[in-house]
Design a protein around this motif. Sequence first.
Motif, PDB file in Angstrom:
ATOM      1  N   ASN A   1       0.800  -1.226   0.000  1.00  0.00           N
ATOM      2  CA  ASN A   1       0.000   0.000   0.000  1.00  0.00           C
ATOM      3  C   ASN A   1       0.836   1.282   0.000  1.00  0.00           C
ATOM      4  O   ASN A   1       0.289   2.365   0.169  1.00  0.00           O
ATOM      5  N   LEU A   2       2.152   1.142  -0.184  1.00  0.00           N
ATOM      6  CA  LEU A   2       3.013   2.316  -0.189  1.00  0.00           C
ATOM      7  C   LEU A   2       3.746   2.451  -1.520  1.00  0.00           C
ATOM      8  O   LEU A   2       4.129   1.461  -2.128  1.00  0.00           O
ATOM      9  N   LYS A   3       3.935   3.679  -1.954  1.00  0.00           N
ATOM     10  CA  LYS A   3       4.706   3.962  -3.162  1.00  0.00           C
ATOM     11  C   LYS A   3       6.088   4.476  -2.770  1.00  0.00           C
ATOM     12  O   LYS A   3       6.262   5.086  -1.718  1.00  0.00           O
ATOM     13  N   GLU A   4       7.059   4.241  -3.633  1.00  0.00           N
ATOM     14  CA  GLU A   4       8.431   4.673  -3.386  1.00  0.00           C
ATOM     15  C   GLU A   4       8.968   5.439  -4.598  1.00  0.00           C
ATOM     16  O   GLU A   4       8.837   4.973  -5.727  1.00  0.00           O
ATOM     17  N   ILE A   5       9.531   6.614  -4.351  1.00  0.00           N
ATOM     18  CA  ILE A   5      10.218   7.379  -5.392  1.00  0.00           C
ATOM     19  C   ILE A   5      11.678   7.490  -4.985  1.00  0.00           C
ATOM     20  O   ILE A   5      11.998   8.077  -3.943  1.00  0.00           O
ATOM     21  N   VAL A   6      12.573   6.932  -5.762  1.00  0.00           N
ATOM     22  CA  VAL A   6      14.004   6.950  -5.411  1.00  0.00           C
ATOM     23  C   VAL A   6      14.531   8.382  -5.467  1.00  0.00           C
ATOM     24  O   VAL A   6      14.347   9.101  -6.450  1.00  0.00           O
ATOM     25  N   LEU A   7      15.188   8.790  -4.374  1.00  0.00           N
ATOM     26  CA  LEU A   7      15.817  10.107  -4.307  1.00  0.00           C
ATOM     27  C   LEU A   7      17.282  10.042  -4.720  1.00  0.00           C
ATOM     28  O   LEU A   7      17.761  10.860  -5.495  1.00  0.00           O
ATOM     29  N   TYR A   8      18.008   9.048  -4.181  1.00  0.00           N
ATOM     30  CA  TYR A   8      19.411   8.907  -4.521  1.00  0.00           C
ATOM     31  C   TYR A   8      19.919   7.543  -4.058  1.00  0.00           C
ATOM     32  O   TYR A   8      19.262   6.846  -3.281  1.00  0.00           O
ATOM     33  N   TYR A   9      21.095   7.188  -4.564  1.00  0.00           N
ATOM     34  CA  TYR A   9      21.787   5.968  -4.148  1.00  0.00           C
ATOM     35  C   TYR A   9      23.049   6.394  -3.398  1.00  0.00           C
ATOM     36  O   TYR A   9      23.889   7.100  -3.938  1.00  0.00           O
ATOM     37  N   GLU A  10      23.143   5.958  -2.144  1.00  0.00           N
ATOM     38  CA  GLU A  10      24.250   6.401  -1.293  1.00  0.00           C
ATOM     39  C   GLU A  10      25.212   5.251  -1.004  1.00  0.00           C
ATOM     40  O   GLU A  10      24.847   4.283  -0.339  1.00  0.00           O
ATOM     41  N   PRO A  11      26.443   5.345  -1.480  1.00  0.00           N
ATOM     42  CA  PRO A  11      27.409   4.267  -1.256  1.00  0.00           C
ATOM     43  C   PRO A  11      27.807   4.131   0.216  1.00  0.00           C
ATOM     44  O   PRO A  11      27.753   5.090   0.983  1.00  0.00           O
ATOM     45  N   PHE A  12      28.203   2.929   0.592  1.00  0.00           N
ATOM     46  CA  PHE A  12      28.804   2.678   1.888  1.00  0.00           C
ATOM     47  C   PHE A  12      30.310   2.940   1.765  1.00  0.00           C
ATOM     48  O   PHE A  12      30.929   2.577   0.762  1.00  0.00           O
TER      49      PHE A  12
ATOM     50  N   GLU B   1      19.638   2.440  -1.248  1.00  0.00           N
ATOM     51  CA  GLU B   1      18.675   3.222  -2.009  1.00  0.00           C
ATOM     52  C   GLU B   1      17.835   4.018  -1.004  1.00  0.00           C
ATOM     53  O   GLU B   1      17.240   3.448  -0.105  1.00  0.00           O
ATOM     54  N   VAL B   2      17.797   5.334  -1.157  1.00  0.00           N
ATOM     55  CA  VAL B   2      17.017   6.192  -0.259  1.00  0.00           C
ATOM     56  C   VAL B   2      15.868   6.803  -1.052  1.00  0.00           C
ATOM     57  O   VAL B   2      16.091   7.404  -2.109  1.00  0.00           O
ATOM     58  N   SER B   3      14.647   6.646  -0.538  1.00  0.00           N
ATOM     59  CA  SER B   3      13.462   7.042  -1.300  1.00  0.00           C
ATOM     60  C   SER B   3      12.466   7.839  -0.484  1.00  0.00           C
ATOM     61  O   SER B   3      12.458   7.794   0.749  1.00  0.00           O
ATOM     62  N   LEU B   4      11.616   8.571  -1.206  1.00  0.00           N
ATOM     63  CA  LEU B   4      10.408   9.153  -0.631  1.00  0.00           C
ATOM     64  C   LEU B   4       9.340   8.074  -0.645  1.00  0.00           C
ATOM     65  O   LEU B   4       9.126   7.420  -1.669  1.00  0.00           O
ATOM     66  N   ILE B   5       8.662   7.894   0.475  1.00  0.00           N
ATOM     67  CA  ILE B   5       7.638   6.856   0.598  1.00  0.00           C
ATOM     68  C   ILE B   5       6.335   7.514   1.001  1.00  0.00           C
ATOM     69  O   ILE B   5       6.321   8.393   1.879  1.00  0.00           O
ATOM     70  N   TYR B   6       5.243   7.122   0.374  1.00  0.00           N
ATOM     71  CA  TYR B   6       3.951   7.712   0.714  1.00  0.00           C
ATOM     72  C   TYR B   6       2.831   6.735   0.373  1.00  0.00           C
ATOM     73  O   TYR B   6       3.010   5.811  -0.436  1.00  0.00           O
ATOM     74  N   PRO B   7       1.648   6.911   0.986  1.00  0.00           N
ATOM     75  CA  PRO B   7       0.533   5.994   0.721  1.00  0.00           C
ATOM     76  C   PRO B   7       0.048   6.086  -0.718  1.00  0.00           C
ATOM     77  O   PRO B   7       0.133   7.143  -1.357  1.00  0.00           O
ATOM     78  N   LYS B   8      -0.482   5.010  -1.220  1.00  0.00           N
ATOM     79  CA  LYS B   8      -0.936   4.955  -2.606  1.00  0.00           C
ATOM     80  C   LYS B   8      -2.150   5.833  -2.882  1.00  0.00           C
ATOM     81  O   LYS B   8      -2.489   6.061  -4.042  1.00  0.00           O
ATOM     82  N   ASN B   9      -2.831   6.309  -1.827  1.00  0.00           N
ATOM     83  CA  ASN B   9      -3.970   7.190  -2.086  1.00  0.00           C
ATOM     84  C   ASN B   9      -3.528   8.562  -2.588  1.00  0.00           C
ATOM     85  O   ASN B   9      -4.339   9.358  -3.044  1.00  0.00           O
ATOM     86  N   GLU B  10      -2.215   8.843  -2.504  1.00  0.00           N
ATOM     87  CA  GLU B  10      -1.603  10.025  -3.111  1.00  0.00           C
ATOM     88  C   GLU B  10      -2.197  11.338  -2.622  1.00  0.00           C
ATOM     89  O   GLU B  10      -2.332  12.305  -3.369  1.00  0.00           O
TER      90      GLU B  10
ATOM     91  N   ARG C   1      10.308  16.292  -3.237  1.00  0.00           N
ATOM     92  CA  ARG C   1      11.208  15.483  -4.075  1.00  0.00           C
ATOM     93  C   ARG C   1      12.101  16.373  -4.928  1.00  0.00           C
ATOM     94  O   ARG C   1      13.326  16.166  -5.019  1.00  0.00           O
ATOM     95  N   SER C   2      11.506  17.381  -5.543  1.00  0.00           N
ATOM     96  CA  SER C   2      12.259  18.277  -6.416  1.00  0.00           C
ATOM     97  C   SER C   2      13.329  19.037  -5.641  1.00  0.00           C
ATOM     98  O   SER C   2      14.469  19.194  -6.112  1.00  0.00           O
ATOM     99  N   THR C   3      12.994  19.494  -4.442  1.00  0.00           N
ATOM    100  CA  THR C   3      13.947  20.235  -3.616  1.00  0.00           C
ATOM    101  C   THR C   3      15.122  19.356  -3.215  1.00  0.00           C
ATOM    102  O   THR C   3      16.283  19.769  -3.308  1.00  0.00           O
ATOM    103  N   ILE C   4      14.830  18.127  -2.773  1.00  0.00           N
ATOM    104  CA  ILE C   4      15.899  17.215  -2.343  1.00  0.00           C
ATOM    105  C   ILE C   4      16.795  16.838  -3.524  1.00  0.00           C
ATOM    106  O   ILE C   4      18.027  16.842  -3.414  1.00  0.00           O
ATOM    107  N   ASN C   5      16.179  16.542  -4.661  1.00  0.00           N
ATOM    108  CA  ASN C   5      16.984  16.184  -5.837  1.00  0.00           C
ATOM    109  C   ASN C   5      17.931  17.314  -6.223  1.00  0.00           C
ATOM    110  O   ASN C   5      19.065  17.077  -6.643  1.00  0.00           O
TER     111      ASN C   5
ATOM    112  N   ALA D   1      28.107  11.775  -6.613  1.00  0.00           N
ATOM    113  CA  ALA D   1      28.448  11.647  -8.026  1.00  0.00           C
ATOM    114  C   ALA D   1      28.584  10.201  -8.471  1.00  0.00           C
ATOM    115  O   ALA D   1      28.856   9.919  -9.620  1.00  0.00           O
ATOM    116  N   PHE D   2      28.385   9.252  -7.541  1.00  0.00           N
ATOM    117  CA  PHE D   2      28.589   7.844  -7.873  1.00  0.00           C
ATOM    118  C   PHE D   2      27.491   7.333  -8.810  1.00  0.00           C
ATOM    119  O   PHE D   2      26.323   7.643  -8.629  1.00  0.00           O
TER     120      PHE D   2
END
Length: 310
Positions: free
Chosen positions: A154-165, A269-278, A288-292, A300-301
Amino acid sequence: MTITQLHYVLAVAEHKNFTLAAEKCFVTQPTLSMQIQKLEEELDILIFDRSKKPISLTDIGEKIVTQAKNIVNEAGRIKDIVDQQKGYIGGEFRVGIIPTVTPTLLPMFLNNFINKYPKVNLIIEELTTEEIILKLKNGHLDCAIAATPLDEVNLKEIVLYYEPFVAYLNENHEASSKKELEINDLDSDHILLLQDGHCFRNGILNICKNNKFISENHFQIESGSFETLIKLVDEGLGITLLPYLHTLDLNDKSKSKLRHFIDPKPAREVSLIYPKNELKIHIIEALRSTINGVVRGAIAFQDVEIISPK
């Protein structure tokens, strides 16, 4: 039947206590009880079994609560539609963020967001992934930022960025002579981890369990913060892994102890998560736009291998 009555029903279903539910709804307990009783009389059924401690839902009550969630969410969508039509981005917006992301990401985007969208009353909570999932499902958060994938239906995910270890090790560690590390380089000493309950900890365990040379006995020292882990490594007590953004604020001496991994680099993988009812999707998109905009230049990876938090 009113939306308010349904709100009260959902509160009691969640807290299993009329008094606590009334406090959360900012009404008196008699008012809340009376409204729920009126609804039960109108429907000619019992939603709650009051003879049990804690209070529980009846069989028909379970079905009513499921439908009530849909109705309350759809009612909230009406204002959402009007706000979008007017181009209005404002109002209360509740965001949950996991502890291993908050100290690095939040300072990067918060000022930009509140300056660009001053009418949004941003309420931020630092929560574990489990707490975030529960609060999203119960409607107590509008969105969240966490390590993914979570695989929640019931949750949607929008990837914000990939953060290396990034590995952090003492200068006396045998791997410190290397410019880049392989996963197998983690098998020669104790790995210092965050305490149980942190998804970052689970990600590290997943990396290391893919290495046949590492056994469970290597994971012995756990702490609640990266700062403590860094100090333990400085004392020669082991090796730890840090999220890349956390390494940017280290002093030069500490940075000299960092070692990146060979490609593909293990990452989360770090994402924005929110309910599917949007609901409030226009504010979610603004966030999302501000964080990106601020993260794009910091990480830069490109060649990374995603490690699931599970």
